[in-house]
Design an enzyme around this catalytic site. Sequence first.
Site, short mmCIF file in Angstrom:
data_model
loop_
_atom_site.label_atom_id
_atom_site.label_comp_id
_atom_site.label_asym_id
_atom_site.label_seq_id
_atom_site.Cartn_x
_atom_site.Cartn_y
_atom_site.Cartn_z
N GLN A 12 -33.30 -148.07 -4.27
CA GLN A 12 -32.52 -149.23 -3.80
C GLN A 12 -33.06 -150.54 -4.38
N ASP A 13 -34.34 -150.82 -4.14
CA ASP A 13 -34.90 -152.11 -4.58
C ASP A 13 -35.00 -152.18 -6.10
N ASP A 58 -44.20 -140.74 -13.84
CA ASP A 58 -44.51 -140.17 -12.52
C ASP A 58 -45.83 -140.73 -12.02
N LEU A 80 -42.58 -150.36 -7.36
CA LEU A 80 -41.68 -150.10 -6.23
C LEU A 80 -41.56 -148.62 -5.89
N ALA A 82 -42.20 -144.96 -4.56
CA ALA A 82 -42.98 -144.43 -3.43
C ALA A 82 -42.23 -143.27 -2.79
N SER A 84 -40.84 -143.06 0.22
CA SER A 84 -40.58 -144.23 1.07
C SER A 84 -40.06 -143.90 2.45
N THR A 125 -45.67 -153.19 3.01
CA THR A 125 -44.63 -152.97 4.01
C THR A 125 -45.04 -153.39 5.41
N GLU A 127 -44.48 -151.68 7.85
CA GLU A 127 -44.92 -150.45 8.51
C GLU A 127 -46.46 -150.47 8.68
N TYR A 149 -47.43 -142.52 6.08
CA TYR A 149 -46.86 -143.48 5.12
C TYR A 149 -47.55 -144.84 5.27
N LYS A 153 -49.92 -146.86 2.57
CA LYS A 153 -49.56 -148.21 2.09
C LYS A 153 -50.66 -149.22 2.36
N HIS A 179 -35.39 -153.81 4.69
CA HIS A 179 -34.25 -154.43 4.02
C HIS A 179 -33.31 -153.33 3.53
N ARG A 184 -28.62 -148.32 0.18
CA ARG A 184 -29.73 -147.76 0.95
C ARG A 184 -29.65 -146.22 0.97
P1 NAP Z 1 -36.26 -145.83 -2.41
O1 NAP Z 1 -34.83 -146.21 -2.47
O2 NAP Z 1 -36.66 -144.61 -1.68
O3 NAP Z 1 -36.80 -145.74 -3.91
C1 NAP Z 1 -38.05 -145.16 -4.21
C2 NAP Z 1 -38.13 -144.91 -5.70
O4 NAP Z 1 -39.41 -144.30 -5.99
C3 NAP Z 1 -37.07 -143.95 -6.26
O5 NAP Z 1 -36.62 -144.45 -7.49
C4 NAP Z 1 -37.85 -142.67 -6.45
O6 NAP Z 1 -37.32 -141.84 -7.47
C5 NAP Z 1 -39.20 -143.22 -6.89
N1 NAP Z 1 -40.29 -142.25 -6.77
C6 NAP Z 1 -40.62 -141.49 -5.69
N2 NAP Z 1 -41.69 -140.72 -5.96
C7 NAP Z 1 -42.05 -140.99 -7.26
C8 NAP Z 1 -43.07 -140.50 -8.11
N3 NAP Z 1 -43.94 -139.58 -7.71
N4 NAP Z 1 -43.15 -141.02 -9.37
C9 NAP Z 1 -42.27 -141.95 -9.79
N5 NAP Z 1 -41.26 -142.44 -9.02
C10 NAP Z 1 -41.15 -141.96 -7.77
O7 NAP Z 1 -37.12 -147.03 -1.77
P2 NAP Z 1 -36.77 -148.58 -1.64
O8 NAP Z 1 -36.14 -148.82 -0.31
O9 NAP Z 1 -36.13 -149.07 -2.87
O10 NAP Z 1 -38.23 -149.20 -1.51
C11 NAP Z 1 -38.94 -149.65 -2.67
C12 NAP Z 1 -40.42 -149.80 -2.32
O11 NAP Z 1 -40.58 -150.76 -1.30
C13 NAP Z 1 -41.07 -148.53 -1.81
O12 NAP Z 1 -42.41 -148.53 -2.29
C14 NAP Z 1 -41.06 -148.68 -0.30
O13 NAP Z 1 -42.11 -147.93 0.28
C15 NAP Z 1 -41.28 -150.19 -0.19
N6 NAP Z 1 -40.70 -150.84 0.98
C16 NAP Z 1 -39.38 -150.67 1.28
C17 NAP Z 1 -38.84 -151.36 2.37
C18 NAP Z 1 -37.39 -151.21 2.73
O14 NAP Z 1 -37.03 -151.57 3.85
N7 NAP Z 1 -36.52 -150.77 1.82
C19 NAP Z 1 -39.66 -152.21 3.14
C20 NAP Z 1 -40.99 -152.36 2.78
C21 NAP Z 1 -41.51 -151.69 1.69
P3 NAP Z 1 -36.08 -140.86 -7.18
O15 NAP Z 1 -34.86 -141.72 -7.36
O16 NAP Z 1 -36.25 -139.81 -8.23
O17 NAP Z 1 -36.23 -140.36 -5.79
N1 GDD Z 2 -34.29 -142.51 9.82
C1 GDD Z 2 -33.93 -142.43 11.09
N2 GDD Z 2 -33.01 -141.47 11.49
N3 GDD Z 2 -34.48 -143.30 11.96
C2 GDD Z 2 -34.06 -143.23 13.26
C3 GDD Z 2 -33.13 -142.30 13.70
C4 GDD Z 2 -32.58 -141.38 12.79
O1 GDD Z 2 -31.76 -140.52 13.11
N4 GDD Z 2 -32.92 -142.53 15.02
C5 GDD Z 2 -33.70 -143.54 15.38
N5 GDD Z 2 -34.41 -143.98 14.31
C6 GDD Z 2 -35.41 -145.05 14.33
C7 GDD Z 2 -36.77 -144.63 13.77
O2 GDD Z 2 -37.49 -143.88 14.75
C8 GDD Z 2 -37.38 -146.01 13.46
O3 GDD Z 2 -37.94 -146.55 14.64
C9 GDD Z 2 -36.16 -146.85 13.07
O4 GDD Z 2 -35.00 -146.10 13.47
C10 GDD Z 2 -36.04 -147.18 11.59
O5 GDD Z 2 -36.18 -145.98 10.85
P1 GDD Z 2 -35.86 -145.95 9.27
O6 GDD Z 2 -34.52 -146.49 9.01
O7 GDD Z 2 -36.16 -144.56 8.81
O8 GDD Z 2 -36.89 -147.00 8.67
P2 GDD Z 2 -38.44 -147.27 8.94
O9 GDD Z 2 -38.55 -148.56 9.66
O10 GDD Z 2 -39.12 -146.10 9.49
O11 GDD Z 2 -38.99 -147.44 7.44
C11 GDD Z 2 -38.32 -148.31 6.52
O12 GDD Z 2 -38.83 -149.62 6.62
C12 GDD Z 2 -40.22 -149.75 6.28
C13 GDD Z 2 -40.58 -151.23 6.48
O13 GDD Z 2 -40.87 -151.48 7.82
C14 GDD Z 2 -38.54 -147.71 5.10
O14 GDD Z 2 -37.74 -148.42 4.19
C15 GDD Z 2 -40.00 -147.84 4.68
O15 GDD Z 2 -40.11 -147.44 3.29
C16 GDD Z 2 -40.42 -149.31 4.84
O16 GDD Z 2 -41.76 -149.46 4.45
#
Ligand code: NAP
Ligand code: GDD
Length: 337
Positions: A12-13, A58, A80, A82, A84, A125, A127, A149, A153, A179, A184
Amino acid sequence: MKKAFVTGVTGQDGAYLAKLLLEEGYEVHGGVRRISQPETTRLDILGITDDVTLHEFDLTEQNNIYRVIRDVEMDEFYNLAAQSFVGASWELPIYTADVDGMAVVRILDTLRTIRPDCRFYQASTSEMFGLVQEVPQSETTRLYPRSPYGVAKVYGHYITMNYRESFDMHASSGILFNHESPLRGKEFVTRKITLGLAALARGGDKPIELGNMDAKRDWGYAADYVKGMWLMLQQDKADDYVLATGVTTTIRDFFTFAGEALGMDLEWSGEAEAETATDRKSGKLVMKVNPKFYRPAEVELLIGDPSKAEKSLGWKADVDIRGLATMMAKSDYDALA
Ligand code: NAP
Ligand code: GDD
Protein backbone atom coordinates in the site's frame (compact mmCIF):
# COMPACT_ATOMS: atom_id res chain seq x y z
CA MET A 1 17.77 13.59 -11.11
CA LYS A 2 17.71 12.03 -7.62
CA LYS A 3 17.39 8.28 -7.31
CA ALA A 4 15.18 6.63 -4.69
CA PHE A 5 14.84 2.98 -3.74
CA VAL A 6 11.64 1.76 -2.08
CA THR A 7 11.42 -1.66 -0.43
CA GLY A 8 7.86 -3.03 -0.36
CA VAL A 9 7.02 -0.99 -3.48
CA THR A 10 4.14 -3.38 -4.28
CA GLY A 11 2.52 -2.70 -0.89
CA GLN A 12 0.00 0.00 0.00
CA ASP A 13 2.52 2.64 1.12
CA GLY A 14 5.15 1.63 -1.42
CA ALA A 15 2.77 2.31 -4.30
CA TYR A 16 1.67 5.72 -2.99
CA LEU A 17 5.26 6.71 -2.17
CA ALA A 18 6.52 5.66 -5.61
CA LYS A 19 3.81 7.84 -7.19
CA LEU A 20 4.78 10.82 -5.04
CA LEU A 21 8.50 10.40 -5.79
CA LEU A 22 7.81 10.24 -9.54
CA GLU A 23 5.78 13.45 -9.24
CA GLU A 24 8.74 15.02 -7.41
CA GLY A 25 11.02 14.15 -10.36
CA TYR A 26 12.89 11.14 -8.90
CA GLU A 27 14.14 8.11 -10.76
CA VAL A 28 12.27 5.47 -8.76
CA HIS A 29 13.51 1.94 -8.12
CA GLY A 30 11.62 -0.62 -6.08
CA GLY A 31 12.21 -4.00 -4.49
CA VAL A 32 9.92 -6.96 -5.16
CA ARG A 33 10.34 -10.40 -3.68
CA ARG A 34 10.05 -13.43 -5.91
CA ILE A 35 6.59 -14.99 -5.95
CA SER A 36 5.10 -17.45 -8.44
CA GLN A 37 2.88 -14.81 -10.07
CA PRO A 38 4.37 -11.28 -10.29
CA GLU A 39 1.94 -8.94 -8.52
CA THR A 40 1.88 -5.23 -9.34
CA THR A 41 -1.85 -4.53 -8.86
CA ARG A 42 -1.40 -1.40 -6.76
CA LEU A 43 1.17 0.11 -9.15
CA ASP A 44 -1.18 -0.76 -12.02
CA ILE A 45 -4.11 0.99 -10.31
CA LEU A 46 -2.00 4.13 -9.82
CA GLY A 47 -0.83 3.89 -13.46
CA ILE A 48 2.90 3.88 -12.62
CA THR A 49 4.07 0.29 -13.23
CA ASP A 50 6.10 1.21 -16.31
CA ASP A 51 7.72 4.19 -14.56
CA VAL A 52 9.27 2.21 -11.69
CA THR A 53 12.36 0.03 -12.18
CA LEU A 54 11.77 -3.19 -10.28
CA HIS A 55 14.56 -5.25 -8.70
CA GLU A 56 14.39 -8.70 -7.21
CA PHE A 57 14.78 -7.96 -3.51
CA ASP A 58 14.24 -9.95 -0.35
CA LEU A 59 14.86 -8.60 3.13
CA THR A 60 16.03 -11.97 4.38
CA GLU A 61 18.97 -12.16 1.94
CA GLN A 62 22.07 -10.17 2.95
CA ASN A 63 24.01 -10.39 -0.33
CA ASN A 64 20.93 -9.54 -2.37
CA ILE A 65 20.55 -6.35 -0.31
CA TYR A 66 24.27 -5.61 -0.81
CA ARG A 67 24.09 -6.03 -4.61
CA VAL A 68 20.98 -3.88 -4.99
CA ILE A 69 22.53 -1.06 -2.98
CA ARG A 70 25.80 -1.33 -4.93
CA ASP A 71 24.07 -1.42 -8.35
CA VAL A 72 21.27 1.13 -7.92
CA GLU A 73 23.44 3.82 -6.25
CA MET A 74 20.39 5.44 -4.68
CA ASP A 75 20.35 8.81 -2.89
CA GLU A 76 17.37 7.91 -0.69
CA PHE A 77 16.40 4.48 0.66
CA TYR A 78 12.87 3.95 2.03
CA ASN A 79 12.46 0.70 3.95
CA LEU A 80 8.73 -0.01 3.79
CA ALA A 81 8.81 -3.78 3.31
CA ALA A 82 7.67 -5.89 6.25
CA GLN A 83 5.52 -8.73 7.47
CA SER A 84 3.00 -6.00 8.29
CA PHE A 85 0.02 -7.93 9.66
CA VAL A 86 0.04 -7.86 13.46
CA GLY A 87 -2.39 -10.78 13.70
CA ALA A 88 -0.05 -13.10 11.77
CA SER A 89 2.96 -12.25 13.91
CA TRP A 90 1.98 -14.68 16.72
CA GLU A 91 1.96 -17.51 14.17
CA LEU A 92 5.17 -16.26 12.46
CA PRO A 93 7.19 -14.72 15.32
CA ILE A 94 10.65 -15.74 14.13
CA TYR A 95 10.04 -14.81 10.51
CA THR A 96 8.55 -11.50 11.66
CA ALA A 97 11.59 -10.80 13.88
CA ASP A 98 13.89 -11.45 10.94
CA VAL A 99 12.02 -9.42 8.30
CA ASP A 100 10.82 -6.54 10.50
CA GLY A 101 13.79 -6.39 12.87
CA MET A 102 17.04 -7.96 11.68
CA ALA A 103 16.58 -6.88 8.06
CA VAL A 104 16.80 -3.25 9.13
CA VAL A 105 20.37 -3.69 10.34
CA ARG A 106 21.23 -5.65 7.19
CA ILE A 107 20.28 -2.57 5.17
CA LEU A 108 21.83 -0.03 7.53
CA ASP A 109 25.12 -1.87 7.79
CA THR A 110 25.38 -2.23 4.02
CA LEU A 111 24.63 1.47 3.55
CA ARG A 112 27.19 2.34 6.21
CA THR A 113 29.81 0.27 4.36
CA ILE A 114 29.26 1.20 0.72
CA ARG A 115 26.85 4.16 0.58
CA PRO A 116 27.11 6.12 3.84
CA ASP A 117 25.69 9.36 2.43
CA CYS A 118 22.44 7.76 1.29
CA ARG A 119 19.46 9.00 3.32
CA PHE A 120 17.44 6.25 5.02
CA TYR A 121 13.79 6.02 6.13
CA GLN A 122 12.56 3.29 8.48
CA ALA A 123 8.85 2.42 8.68
CA SER A 124 8.34 2.45 12.43
CA THR A 125 4.88 2.14 13.90
CA SER A 126 2.44 3.17 16.63
CA GLU A 127 2.16 -0.56 17.38
CA MET A 128 5.41 -0.03 19.36
CA PHE A 129 3.35 1.91 21.96
CA GLY A 130 1.17 -1.18 22.54
CA LEU A 131 0.02 -0.95 26.13
CA VAL A 132 0.16 2.80 26.05
CA GLN A 133 2.13 4.55 28.78
CA GLU A 134 0.88 8.03 27.89
CA VAL A 135 -2.08 9.62 26.06
CA PRO A 136 -1.61 10.88 23.38
CA GLN A 137 1.56 9.12 22.22
CA SER A 138 4.49 11.17 20.94
CA GLU A 139 8.15 10.63 19.94
CA THR A 140 9.12 10.56 23.65
CA THR A 141 6.45 8.14 24.92
CA ARG A 142 7.89 4.96 26.46
CA LEU A 143 7.49 1.92 24.20
CA TYR A 144 5.56 -1.17 25.38
CA PRO A 145 4.94 -3.45 22.37
CA ARG A 146 2.17 -6.06 22.63
CA SER A 147 2.85 -8.35 19.65
CA PRO A 148 5.84 -10.10 18.06
CA TYR A 149 5.36 -7.56 15.24
CA GLY A 150 5.62 -4.65 17.68
CA VAL A 151 8.69 -6.13 19.35
CA ALA A 152 10.46 -6.62 15.99
CA LYS A 153 9.63 -3.04 14.96
CA VAL A 154 11.10 -1.73 18.23
CA TYR A 155 14.43 -3.29 17.22
CA GLY A 156 14.20 -1.67 13.76
CA HIS A 157 13.40 1.66 15.39
CA TYR A 158 16.27 1.63 17.88
CA ILE A 159 18.87 0.32 15.43
CA THR A 160 17.96 3.17 13.06
CA MET A 161 18.47 5.65 15.89
CA ASN A 162 21.70 3.88 16.86
CA TYR A 163 23.22 4.02 13.36
CA ARG A 164 22.32 7.70 13.16
CA GLU A 165 24.09 8.37 16.45
CA SER A 166 27.02 5.96 15.95
CA PHE A 167 27.93 6.68 12.33
CA ASP A 168 26.36 10.08 11.72
CA MET A 169 24.07 8.60 9.08
CA HIS A 170 21.01 10.45 7.81
CA ALA A 171 18.64 7.78 9.16
CA SER A 172 15.10 8.70 10.24
CA SER A 173 12.17 6.76 11.63
CA GLY A 174 8.58 7.65 10.94
CA ILE A 175 6.39 6.46 13.82
CA LEU A 176 3.25 6.15 11.76
CA PHE A 177 -0.19 5.58 13.21
CA ASN A 178 -2.63 3.45 11.20
CA HIS A 179 -3.17 4.69 7.68
CA GLU A 180 -5.56 3.18 5.20
CA SER A 181 -6.82 3.63 1.65
CA PRO A 182 -8.67 1.83 -1.14
CA LEU A 183 -5.33 0.01 -1.69
CA ARG A 184 -5.21 -1.35 1.88
CA GLY A 185 -4.59 -5.09 2.28
CA LYS A 186 -7.84 -7.05 2.59
CA GLU A 187 -7.14 -8.60 6.00
CA PHE A 188 -6.80 -5.27 7.84
CA VAL A 189 -9.96 -4.34 9.70
CA THR A 190 -10.92 -1.19 7.76
CA ARG A 191 -10.69 -2.85 4.36
CA LYS A 192 -12.32 -6.03 5.62
CA ILE A 193 -15.26 -3.86 6.75
CA THR A 194 -15.56 -1.81 3.55
CA LEU A 195 -15.27 -4.87 1.29
CA GLY A 196 -17.88 -6.72 3.34
CA LEU A 197 -20.28 -3.77 3.46
CA ALA A 198 -19.93 -3.17 -0.28
CA ALA A 199 -20.87 -6.79 -0.96
CA LEU A 200 -23.89 -6.50 1.38
CA ALA A 201 -24.99 -3.24 -0.27
CA ARG A 202 -24.78 -4.96 -3.67
CA GLY A 203 -27.26 -7.65 -2.56
CA GLY A 204 -25.06 -10.05 -0.62
CA ASP A 205 -26.22 -11.61 2.63
CA LYS A 206 -23.00 -12.63 4.39
CA PRO A 207 -22.48 -10.80 7.70
CA ILE A 208 -18.95 -9.55 8.37
CA GLU A 209 -17.28 -11.48 11.20
CA LEU A 210 -15.01 -9.38 13.40
CA GLY A 211 -13.10 -9.59 16.69
CA ASN A 212 -12.58 -6.81 19.25
CA MET A 213 -15.02 -4.00 18.40
CA ASP A 214 -13.87 -1.71 21.23
CA ALA A 215 -10.24 -1.22 20.09
CA LYS A 216 -9.50 2.38 19.13
CA ARG A 217 -7.17 3.51 16.37
CA ASP A 218 -5.90 6.83 15.06
CA TRP A 219 -6.64 6.29 11.37
CA GLY A 220 -5.46 8.51 8.50
CA TYR A 221 -5.15 8.32 4.71
CA ALA A 222 -2.04 6.57 3.35
CA ALA A 223 -1.44 9.07 0.54
CA ASP A 224 -1.12 11.85 3.16
CA TYR A 225 1.35 9.79 5.19
CA VAL A 226 3.84 9.01 2.40
CA LYS A 227 4.28 12.76 1.96
CA GLY A 228 5.51 12.87 5.55
CA MET A 229 8.04 10.09 4.85
CA TRP A 230 9.48 12.05 1.97
CA LEU A 231 9.58 15.30 3.97
CA MET A 232 11.60 13.55 6.72
CA LEU A 233 14.39 12.79 4.24
CA GLN A 234 14.43 16.38 2.93
CA GLN A 235 15.45 17.80 6.34
CA ASP A 236 19.06 18.83 7.00
CA LYS A 237 19.17 16.61 10.09
CA ALA A 238 17.71 13.13 10.46
CA ASP A 239 15.21 12.62 13.29
CA ASP A 240 12.14 10.63 14.38
CA TYR A 241 8.60 11.87 13.85
CA VAL A 242 5.08 10.76 14.72
CA LEU A 243 2.56 10.99 11.87
CA ALA A 244 -1.05 10.81 13.10
CA THR A 245 -4.38 12.64 12.95
CA GLY A 246 -4.74 13.18 16.71
CA VAL A 247 -8.26 11.64 16.61
CA THR A 248 -9.12 8.13 17.77
CA THR A 249 -12.12 6.01 16.73
CA THR A 250 -13.47 2.58 17.70
CA ILE A 251 -13.79 -0.23 15.16
CA ARG A 252 -17.56 0.03 15.73
CA ASP A 253 -17.65 3.73 14.79
CA PHE A 254 -15.54 3.15 11.68
CA PHE A 255 -18.04 0.43 10.72
CA THR A 256 -20.94 2.84 11.26
CA PHE A 257 -19.34 5.60 9.13
CA ALA A 258 -18.64 3.15 6.29
CA GLY A 259 -22.19 1.76 6.51
CA GLU A 260 -23.68 5.27 6.40
CA ALA A 261 -21.61 6.05 3.30
CA LEU A 262 -23.44 3.16 1.58
CA GLY A 263 -26.88 4.34 2.78
CA MET A 264 -27.23 1.92 5.71
CA ASP A 265 -28.87 2.72 9.04
CA LEU A 266 -27.24 0.44 11.60
CA GLU A 267 -28.73 -0.85 14.82
CA TRP A 268 -26.20 -2.20 17.31
CA SER A 269 -27.18 -4.72 19.96
CA GLY A 270 -25.59 -7.13 22.41
CA GLU A 271 -22.16 -6.96 23.98
CA ALA A 272 -18.79 -8.66 23.58
CA GLU A 273 -19.24 -12.00 21.79
CA ALA A 274 -22.99 -11.43 21.45
CA GLU A 275 -22.63 -8.08 19.70
CA THR A 276 -24.33 -7.71 16.30
CA ALA A 277 -25.24 -4.97 13.84
CA THR A 278 -28.35 -4.98 11.65
CA ASP A 279 -29.25 -2.62 8.81
CA ARG A 280 -32.69 -1.22 9.69
CA LYS A 281 -33.39 -0.46 6.03
CA SER A 282 -32.78 -3.92 4.58
CA GLY A 283 -33.26 -5.91 7.79
CA LYS A 284 -29.99 -7.72 7.08
CA LEU A 285 -27.59 -8.86 9.76
CA VAL A 286 -24.36 -7.12 8.70
CA MET A 287 -21.92 -7.88 11.54
CA LYS A 288 -21.41 -10.55 14.13
CA VAL A 289 -18.49 -11.17 16.45
CA ASN A 290 -16.30 -14.20 15.95
CA PRO A 291 -13.81 -14.73 18.82
CA LYS A 292 -11.42 -16.32 16.34
CA PHE A 293 -10.39 -12.76 15.45
CA TYR A 294 -9.42 -11.84 19.03
CA ARG A 295 -5.67 -11.42 19.55
CA PRO A 296 -3.57 -13.04 22.29
CA ALA A 297 -2.66 -9.53 23.50
CA GLU A 298 -4.50 -6.45 22.28
CA VAL A 299 -3.58 -2.82 21.69
CA GLU A 300 -6.74 -1.15 22.99
CA LEU A 301 -6.02 2.52 22.36
CA LEU A 302 -3.84 4.47 19.97
CA ILE A 303 -3.96 8.22 19.56
CA GLY A 304 -0.99 10.16 18.25
CA ASP A 305 0.37 13.63 18.88
CA PRO A 306 1.62 14.84 15.47
CA SER A 307 2.69 18.30 16.67
CA LYS A 308 6.42 17.77 16.03
CA ALA A 309 5.81 16.78 12.39
CA GLU A 310 3.34 19.64 11.96
CA LYS A 311 5.83 22.18 13.32
CA SER A 312 9.10 20.86 11.84
CA LEU A 313 7.97 19.30 8.56
CA GLY A 314 4.89 21.42 7.86
CA TRP A 315 3.02 18.09 7.54
CA LYS A 316 -0.66 17.58 8.37
CA ALA A 317 -3.16 14.79 7.80
CA ASP A 318 -5.77 16.13 5.37
CA VAL A 319 -8.39 13.35 5.34
CA ASP A 320 -10.50 12.78 8.48
CA ILE A 321 -12.00 9.49 9.62
CA ARG A 322 -15.42 9.98 7.99
CA GLY A 323 -13.78 11.03 4.73
CA LEU A 324 -11.55 7.96 4.86
CA ALA A 325 -14.40 5.51 5.63
CA THR A 326 -16.49 7.05 2.85
CA MET A 327 -13.64 6.94 0.31
CA MET A 328 -12.91 3.26 1.04
CA ALA A 329 -16.55 2.12 1.16
CA LYS A 330 -17.43 3.87 -2.12
CA SER A 331 -14.32 2.55 -3.86
CA ASP A 332 -15.18 -1.04 -2.91
CA TYR A 333 -18.84 -0.51 -3.84
CA ASP A 334 -17.95 0.95 -7.25
CA ALA A 335 -15.55 -1.92 -7.95
CA LEU A 336 -18.50 -4.33 -7.69
CA ALA A 337 -20.56 -2.51 -10.36
P1 NAP B 1 1.87 -3.83 3.07
O1 NAP B 1 0.81 -3.29 2.18
O2 NAP B 1 1.65 -5.11 3.77
O3 NAP B 1 3.21 -3.92 2.21
C1 NAP B 1 4.34 -4.62 2.69
C2 NAP B 1 5.31 -4.82 1.55
O4 NAP B 1 6.45 -5.55 2.04
C3 NAP B 1 4.77 -5.63 0.36
O5 NAP B 1 5.21 -5.05 -0.84
C4 NAP B 1 5.43 -6.99 0.57
O6 NAP B 1 5.59 -7.72 -0.64
C5 NAP B 1 6.78 -6.57 1.11
N1 NAP B 1 7.50 -7.65 1.77
C6 NAP B 1 7.05 -8.48 2.75
N2 NAP B 1 8.01 -9.35 3.12
C7 NAP B 1 9.11 -9.07 2.35
C8 NAP B 1 10.40 -9.63 2.26
N3 NAP B 1 10.79 -10.65 3.02
N4 NAP B 1 11.28 -9.08 1.37
C9 NAP B 1 10.91 -8.05 0.59
N5 NAP B 1 9.67 -7.48 0.62
C10 NAP B 1 8.78 -7.99 1.49
O7 NAP B 1 2.22 -2.76 4.21
P2 NAP B 1 1.95 -1.18 4.24
O8 NAP B 1 0.65 -0.92 4.92
O9 NAP B 1 2.24 -0.58 2.93
O10 NAP B 1 3.06 -0.72 5.30
C11 NAP B 1 4.36 -0.30 4.86
C12 NAP B 1 5.30 -0.33 6.05
O11 NAP B 1 4.86 0.57 7.05
C13 NAP B 1 5.43 -1.68 6.74
O12 NAP B 1 6.77 -1.80 7.18
C14 NAP B 1 4.49 -1.59 7.93
O13 NAP B 1 4.91 -2.46 8.95
C15 NAP B 1 4.68 -0.11 8.29
N6 NAP B 1 3.55 0.55 8.92
C16 NAP B 1 2.31 0.52 8.33
C17 NAP B 1 1.26 1.21 8.92
C18 NAP B 1 -0.11 1.21 8.29
O14 NAP B 1 -1.06 1.56 8.99
N7 NAP B 1 -0.25 0.89 7.01
C19 NAP B 1 1.48 1.95 10.10
C20 NAP B 1 2.75 1.97 10.65
C21 NAP B 1 3.79 1.29 10.05
P3 NAP B 1 4.38 -8.57 -1.27
O15 NAP B 1 3.59 -7.58 -2.07
O16 NAP B 1 5.10 -9.60 -2.08
O17 NAP B 1 3.60 -9.14 -0.12
N1 GDD C 1 -7.45 -7.37 11.13
C1 GDD C 1 -8.53 -7.46 11.90
N2 GDD C 1 -9.55 -8.33 11.56
N3 GDD C 1 -8.58 -6.69 13.00
C2 GDD C 1 -9.71 -6.75 13.76
C3 GDD C 1 -10.78 -7.60 13.44
C4 GDD C 1 -10.70 -8.42 12.30
O1 GDD C 1 -11.59 -9.20 11.97
N4 GDD C 1 -11.74 -7.40 14.37
C5 GDD C 1 -11.29 -6.49 15.23
N5 GDD C 1 -10.04 -6.09 14.86
C6 GDD C 1 -9.21 -5.13 15.60
C7 GDD C 1 -7.82 -5.67 15.95
O2 GDD C 1 -7.91 -6.53 17.09
C8 GDD C 1 -7.08 -4.36 16.22
O3 GDD C 1 -7.34 -3.92 17.53
C9 GDD C 1 -7.73 -3.38 15.24
O4 GDD C 1 -8.94 -4.02 14.77
C10 GDD C 1 -6.90 -2.98 14.04
O5 GDD C 1 -6.40 -4.16 13.43
P1 GDD C 1 -5.67 -4.10 11.99
O6 GDD C 1 -6.52 -3.41 11.01
O7 GDD C 1 -5.24 -5.49 11.68
O8 GDD C 1 -4.44 -3.14 12.25
P2 GDD C 1 -3.37 -3.05 13.43
O9 GDD C 1 -3.66 -1.80 14.19
O10 GDD C 1 -3.25 -4.30 14.18
O11 GDD C 1 -2.00 -2.88 12.61
C11 GDD C 1 -1.90 -1.91 11.56
O12 GDD C 1 -1.48 -0.67 12.08
C12 GDD C 1 -0.18 -0.67 12.68
C13 GDD C 1 0.06 0.75 13.19
O13 GDD C 1 -0.52 0.92 14.44
C14 GDD C 1 -0.89 -2.48 10.53
O14 GDD C 1 -0.91 -1.66 9.40
C15 GDD C 1 0.53 -2.49 11.10
O15 GDD C 1 1.45 -2.85 10.05
C16 GDD C 1 0.84 -1.08 11.62
O16 GDD C 1 2.14 -1.05 12.16
